[in-house]
Design a protein around this motif. Structure first.
Motif, PDB file in Angstrom:
ATOM      1  N   HIS A  39      38.004  40.544  40.943  1.00 41.48           N
ATOM      2  CA  HIS A  39      36.584  40.866  40.786  1.00 41.48           C
ATOM      3  C   HIS A  39      36.186  40.880  39.315  1.00 41.48           C
ATOM      4  O   HIS A  39      35.091  40.404  38.954  1.00 41.48           O
ATOM      5  CB  HIS A  39      36.314  42.221  41.429  1.00 41.48           C
ATOM      6  N   ARG A  40      37.053  41.405  38.453  1.00 38.09           N
ATOM      7  CA  ARG A  40      36.749  41.451  37.015  1.00 38.09           C
ATOM      8  C   ARG A  40      36.581  40.067  36.425  1.00 38.09           C
ATOM      9  O   ARG A  40      35.868  39.889  35.429  1.00 38.09           O
ATOM     10  CB  ARG A  40      37.860  42.183  36.253  1.00 38.09           C
ATOM     11  N   HIS A  41      37.240  39.087  37.027  1.00 37.39           N
ATOM     12  CA  HIS A  41      37.164  37.716  36.528  1.00 37.39           C
ATOM     13  C   HIS A  41      36.164  36.869  37.310  1.00 37.39           C
ATOM     14  O   HIS A  41      36.186  35.629  37.217  1.00 37.39           O
ATOM     15  CB  HIS A  41      38.548  37.065  36.557  1.00 37.39           C
ATOM     16  N   GLU A  95      39.219  48.067  34.560  1.00 34.09           N
ATOM     17  CA  GLU A  95      38.388  48.103  33.353  1.00 34.09           C
ATOM     18  C   GLU A  95      38.744  49.363  32.567  1.00 34.09           C
ATOM     19  O   GLU A  95      39.297  50.327  33.117  1.00 34.09           O
ATOM     20  CB  GLU A  95      36.905  48.031  33.711  1.00 34.09           C
ATOM     21  N   GLY A 145      33.887  51.138  41.464  1.00 34.72           N
ATOM     22  CA  GLY A 145      33.463  49.822  40.998  1.00 34.72           C
ATOM     23  C   GLY A 145      33.579  48.717  42.013  1.00 34.72           C
ATOM     24  O   GLY A 145      33.111  47.594  41.765  1.00 34.72           O
ATOM     25  N   HIS A 149      40.575  44.375  42.138  1.00 37.68           N
ATOM     26  CA  HIS A 149      40.000  44.638  40.816  1.00 37.68           C
ATOM     27  C   HIS A 149      40.240  43.461  39.868  1.00 37.68           C
ATOM     28  O   HIS A 149      39.329  43.037  39.138  1.00 37.68           O
ATOM     29  CB  HIS A 149      40.615  45.902  40.213  1.00 37.68           C
ATOM     30  N   ARG A 150      41.456  42.958  39.868  1.00 35.24           N
ATOM     31  CA  ARG A 150      41.784  41.859  38.947  1.00 35.24           C
ATOM     32  C   ARG A 150      40.901  40.642  39.224  1.00 35.24           C
ATOM     33  O   ARG A 150      40.350  40.027  38.299  1.00 35.24           O
ATOM     34  CB  ARG A 150      43.263  41.489  39.135  1.00 35.24           C
TER      35      ARG A 150
END
Length: 400
Positions: free
Chosen positions: A18-20, A57, A121, A15-16
């Motif tokens: 992918h978010r960036h 998120e 997500g 997640h970390r």
């Protein structure tokens, strides 16, 4: 980047990244998010909440809070007759993360629910039903990842988040030993409802409690009561998620040293009725209320487990293949900090990989910085958990 394993730490890191905007793929051996019950209950302290807050998120973070439990802070100890023992020092169970708004230090979460949330997500990122079985290091520092279906994929970085039996760690760090600590556990859930609450001693409805005798036979009890089961965020989820996210339960664990248990061949093949009857017999002379809690076990959740730990090792030269979580610092469950240490890995490694992506350092430099920190706090947690487990659970000391 490739992450081997879709457990809490690997998915938090995914997640970390992918978010960036980083390209990441997770290979998970299970065929789907709900094809296997991933376990019971996790204790998440500020170390874990800091990592999750940085990775998720806002909507998923709020969903995590709504489905978590925020129990009383107590962690009492008792003898087998429910007489209080001297209070334990709970400092070692506290995290080192930054406070997140008004979230308490100790949360409890369902492993299954957390798994569902962490896959929200990332549906296009996770490849289910595929296991990483090894790799080849290439002259240009890239990695050819070997999959159990015979396929290969190319990656600039391979991250082993595939647990205590990690195939990647076995190749990357073959000298790391995983040892049997000599403790055996029989684990089960108890549904929490009006009927069971009438049986369960009120003093056990706290963060986590443990009753044990002079021979280190013990019964632990840890409730999970969802903090906001009527949250609109839960109502937006699929029916299966909604049903699970409204279920309250308690985790119970019967602990004993292997020498006092039935032989492993019998223990790990016995059915749930046999295991429950065995525990009831072992606790026959204990306080009746403790024995009665065993009678509340959900038999579909009963299983026997062995306690294992990685043995800390000296530093190694970094490369573009690294390890995290139970793949490198599996530990005794005595302190309940294993998951938090793994989530800390996700946070620290995420920081380093984002710095690499920003052009501040090379992949090997970033991974080396992560591994240096991880060995420090991760192996310290392994040693401390083993020492507490030796004292309270009675398992073997961790070898040097």
């Amino acid at each position: 980047m490739v992450i081997a394993g879709g457990g809490p730490a690997g998915m938090t890191l995914a997640h970390r990244l992918h978010r960036h905007g980083l390209d990441v793929t997770v290979y998970e051996r299970d065929r789907g998010v709900a094809t296997r019950d991933p376990g019971y209950r996790l204790h998440v302290n500020s170390t874990g909440t800091t990592a999750l807050h940085a990775a998720l998120e806002p909507g998923l973070w709020d969903l995590f809070l709504a489905t978590s439990g925020m129990p009383d802070e107590g962690m009492p100890l008792y003898d087998e007759h429910l007489n209080p023992r001297p209070a334990r020092d709970t400092e070692a169970t506290e995290g080192v993360g930054a406070p997140v708004s008004d979230i308490p230090e100790h949360l409890v979460v369902s492993r299954s629910t957390l798994r569902r949330i962490l896959h929200r997500g990332l549906e296009q990122v996770v490849r289910f039903g595929v296991k990483v079985v090894g790799y080849r290091s290439n002259p240009d520092s890239t990695v050819t990842v070997l999959l159990d279906d015979g396929q290969t994929v190319e990656a600039d970085v391979l991250i082993a988040a595939d647990g205590v039996n990690s195939a990647v760690r076995a190749q990357r760090l073959p000298h790391v030993r995983v040892v049997d600590l000599g403790a055996r556990h029989i684990v089960a859930k108890i549904p929490l409802n009006d009927e069971t609450r009438a049986v369960i001693p009120a003093q056990l409805l706290t963060t986590f409690s443990l009753a044990y005798d002079a021979q280190h036979t013990g019964l632990t009890f840890g409730p999970l009561e969802r903090s906001n089961p009527d949250s609109p965020l839960i109502k937006e989820q699929d029916a299966e998620f909604q049903i699970e996210a409204r279920e309250n339960f308690a985790l119970t664990i019967f602990n004993s040293v292997a020498e006092h248990m039935v032989p492993d061949a019998e223990l790990f093949t016995a059915g749930p009725h046999r295991l429950r009857d065995y525990v009831t017999t072992r606790l026959a002379a204990w306080h009746p209320a403790l024995v009665d809690t065993v009678g509340l076990w959900d038999l579909t959740t009963v299983q026997a487990l062995a306690s294992r730990s990685c043995v800390p090792v000296e530093a190694w030269e970094p490369s573009t293949v690294t390890v995290m979580g139970d793949a490198i610092h599996a530990m005794s469950s005595a302190l309940g900090i294993g998951a938090n240490t793994a989530l800390r890995d996700a946070h620290v490694l995420g920081d380093e990989l984002l710095a690499v992506a920003a052009g501040g350092k090379s992949s090997v430099e970033g991974i080396g910085a992560y591994e240096e920190r991880m060995r420090d706090y991760g192996f310290a947690a392994v040693r401390l958990s083993a020492a507490v487990g030796e004292k309270v659970i009675g398992h073997h000391p961790l070898s040097e």
